[in-house]
Design a protein around this motif. Structure first.
Motif, mmCIF file in Angstrom:
data_model
loop_
_atom_site.group_PDB
_atom_site.id
_atom_site.type_symbol
_atom_site.label_atom_id
_atom_site.label_comp_id
_atom_site.label_asym_id
_atom_site.label_seq_id
_atom_site.Cartn_x
_atom_site.Cartn_y
_atom_site.Cartn_z
ATOM 1 N N VAL A 213 19.515 17.410 42.196
ATOM 2 C CA VAL A 213 18.495 16.759 43.029
ATOM 3 C C VAL A 213 17.773 15.687 42.224
ATOM 4 N N GLN A 214 17.502 15.995 40.958
ATOM 5 C CA GLN A 214 16.848 15.022 40.077
ATOM 6 C C GLN A 214 17.634 13.712 40.016
ATOM 7 N N PHE A 215 18.943 13.801 39.809
ATOM 8 C CA PHE A 215 19.746 12.592 39.657
ATOM 9 C C PHE A 215 19.928 11.856 40.983
ATOM 10 N N VAL A 216 19.918 12.583 42.094
ATOM 11 C CA VAL A 216 19.953 11.933 43.403
ATOM 12 C C VAL A 216 18.676 11.128 43.618
ATOM 13 N N LEU A 217 17.530 11.719 43.278
ATOM 14 C CA LEU A 217 16.249 11.036 43.433
ATOM 15 C C LEU A 217 16.148 9.814 42.512
ATOM 16 N N VAL A 218 16.619 9.976 41.277
ATOM 17 C CA VAL A 218 16.614 8.849 40.330
ATOM 18 C C VAL A 218 17.445 7.692 40.878
ATOM 19 N N THR A 219 18.652 8.006 41.353
ATOM 20 C CA THR A 219 19.549 6.971 41.872
ATOM 21 C C THR A 219 18.966 6.310 43.120
ATOM 22 N N ALA A 220 18.381 7.118 44.005
ATOM 23 C CA ALA A 220 17.795 6.582 45.237
ATOM 24 C C ALA A 220 16.593 5.695 44.935
ATOM 25 N N HIS A 221 15.747 6.144 44.005
ATOM 26 C CA HIS A 221 14.553 5.361 43.675
ATOM 27 C C HIS A 221 14.915 4.026 43.047
ATOM 28 N N ILE A 222 15.795 4.061 42.067
ATOM 29 C CA ILE A 222 16.150 2.822 41.375
ATOM 30 C C ILE A 222 16.991 1.928 42.274
ATOM 31 N N GLY A 223 17.727 2.552 43.217
ATOM 32 C CA GLY A 223 18.567 1.772 44.122
ATOM 33 C C GLY A 223 17.773 0.865 45.053
ATOM 34 N N GLN A 224 16.492 1.189 45.256
ATOM 35 C CA GLN A 224 15.644 0.337 46.090
ATOM 36 C C GLN A 224 15.593 -1.099 45.575
ATOM 37 N N PHE A 225 15.614 -1.212 44.256
ATOM 38 C CA PHE A 225 15.475 -2.523 43.627
ATOM 39 C C PHE A 225 16.526 -3.513 44.114
ATOM 40 N N PHE A 226 17.722 -3.022 44.354
ATOM 41 C CA PHE A 226 18.831 -3.896 44.707
ATOM 42 C C PHE A 226 18.762 -4.355 46.168
ATOM 43 N N PHE A 227 17.818 -3.806 46.918
ATOM 44 C CA PHE A 227 17.641 -4.205 48.310
ATOM 45 C C PHE A 227 16.304 -4.902 48.554
ATOM 46 N N MET A 228 15.490 -5.033 47.500
ATOM 47 C CA MET A 228 14.205 -5.719 47.625
ATOM 48 C C MET A 228 14.411 -7.222 47.523
ATOM 49 N N GLY A 243 20.287 3.168 36.827
ATOM 50 C CA GLY A 243 21.118 3.470 37.988
ATOM 51 C C GLY A 243 22.464 4.032 37.573
ATOM 52 N N LEU A 244 23.069 3.417 36.544
ATOM 53 C CA LEU A 244 24.361 3.905 36.038
ATOM 54 C C LEU A 244 24.197 5.286 35.422
ATOM 55 N N TYR A 245 23.121 5.470 34.678
ATOM 56 C CA TYR A 245 22.805 6.764 34.071
ATOM 57 C C TYR A 245 22.707 7.842 35.142
ATOM 58 N N GLY A 246 21.977 7.550 36.230
ATOM 59 C CA GLY A 246 21.833 8.522 37.307
ATOM 60 C C GLY A 246 23.163 8.909 37.918
ATOM 61 N N LEU A 247 24.017 7.919 38.159
ATOM 62 C CA LEU A 247 25.327 8.188 38.764
ATOM 63 C C LEU A 247 26.239 8.976 37.832
ATOM 64 N N ILE A 248 26.263 8.594 36.547
ATOM 65 C CA ILE A 248 27.122 9.273 35.572
ATOM 66 C C ILE A 248 26.729 10.738 35.444
ATOM 67 N N PHE A 249 25.424 10.995 35.305
ATOM 68 C CA PHE A 249 24.988 12.373 35.140
ATOM 69 C C PHE A 249 25.120 13.169 36.428
ATOM 70 N N LEU A 250 24.991 12.508 37.555
ATOM 71 C CA LEU A 250 25.227 13.187 38.827
ATOM 72 C C LEU A 250 26.670 13.697 38.895
#
Length: 282
Positions: A213-228, A243-250
């Motif tokens: 859940v932690q890595f999903v939240l990290v990826t979702a939060h940082i992913g906002q940047f690419f749509f702002m 973002g890459l860190y979140g995906l790799i660890f997920l």
């Protein structure tokens, strides 16, 4: 001659690169250069993968019960303190959880955030003791690629975070990680207290779920940047790394979860035996 020219250019590029760094953190411990931490990380990897196992090969495991209790309790308390500091320096005091920029001023709140980032960075070196204790206790099955990779990459990448961008939306994953560590090291603390506390450890499986859940939240939060449309974050490269860190660890934790629990390697023995029986009947 060509080597000397290449070396001179590398030094110049390094000097130019450091000019972009945050001057507030330059004199803090380990912040002057990335090389001391690189040496520490290399020594850690060498010890836990090569030297330590060789030294322990013909020795009995160390009994570290009291040490483990004090260590785990200390990490829980330190993580709680960092959670409070991250909240007070931004995440509960002005941050929007969207486009939060780094405040490079010398205001008390900005300096508090920068210092909290350094504390989090330094905590990653303390947590390397996890693996050292595994080696000294001859728990070689715990010294996995995922474990060593995690403890190696975190301090290395966070040096750049503290040196260049100590604050803003790039620190959300640190806050989450501190929360997870309160839960995780509380589990380790109960485990270290002995067999009479085993009944309180039924939630081991859910720790990996919390990590996921932690890595999903990290990826979702940082992913906002690419749509702002307009978020002038000062060092976007760090957001790509997070973002890459979140995906790799997920992916790594999903792999671990599958082999540890879906396939039953870390299930209670009763459930493991049941699964084996079912396979034989198939």
């Amino acid at each position: 001659m060509a080597f000397n020219t290449l070396t001179s250019r590398a030094v110049l590029l390094y000097d130019e690169w450091l000019k972009e760094a945050d001057p507030r953190t330059g004199n803090w411990l380990l912040m002057g250069s990335p090389f001391p931490q690189t040496f520490i990380i290399a020594a850690y990897v060498f010890f836990v993968t090569t030297l330590g196992p060789r030294l322990m090969e013909n020795r009995k495991p160390f009994q570290l019960k009291n040490t483990m209790i004090i260590y785990n309790l200390s990490i829980v308390l330190f993580s709680l303190y960092m959670i409070y500091e991250f909240l007070m320096s931004g995440w509960a005091n002005g941050y929007t959880y969207r486009c939060d920029l780094v405040d490079y001023s010398s205001s008390p709140q900005a300096l508090r955030m920068a210092w909290t980032c350094w504390l989090y960075y330094f905590s990653k070196f303390i947590e390397m003791l996890d693996t050292v204790f595994f080696v000294l206790r001859k728990k070689s099955s715990q010294v996995s690629f995922l474990h060593v990779y995690h403890h190696s990459i975190m301090p290395f990448t966070w040096w750049f975070g503290v040196r260049f961008a100590p604050g803003g939306l790039g620190t959300f994953h640190a806050l989450l990680n501190c929360i997870v560590h309160v839960i995780m090291y509380s589990y380790y603390l109960l485990s270290a207290l002995g067999p009479k506390y085993q009944k309180y450890l039924w939630w081991k499986k859910y720790m990996t779920t919390i990590q996921l859940v932690q890595f999903v939240l990290v990826t979702a939060h940082i992913g906002q940047f690419f749509f702002m449309q307009d978020c002038p974050y000062q060092f976007p490269v760090f957001l790509y790394i997070i973002g890459l860190y979140g995906l790799i660890f997920l992916l790594l934790f999903l792999h671990f979860y599958y082999h540890a629990y879906t396939r039953g390697k870390r299930l209670p023995k009763v459930l493991q035996n049941r699964n084996l029986l079912l396979k034989k009947l198939d």
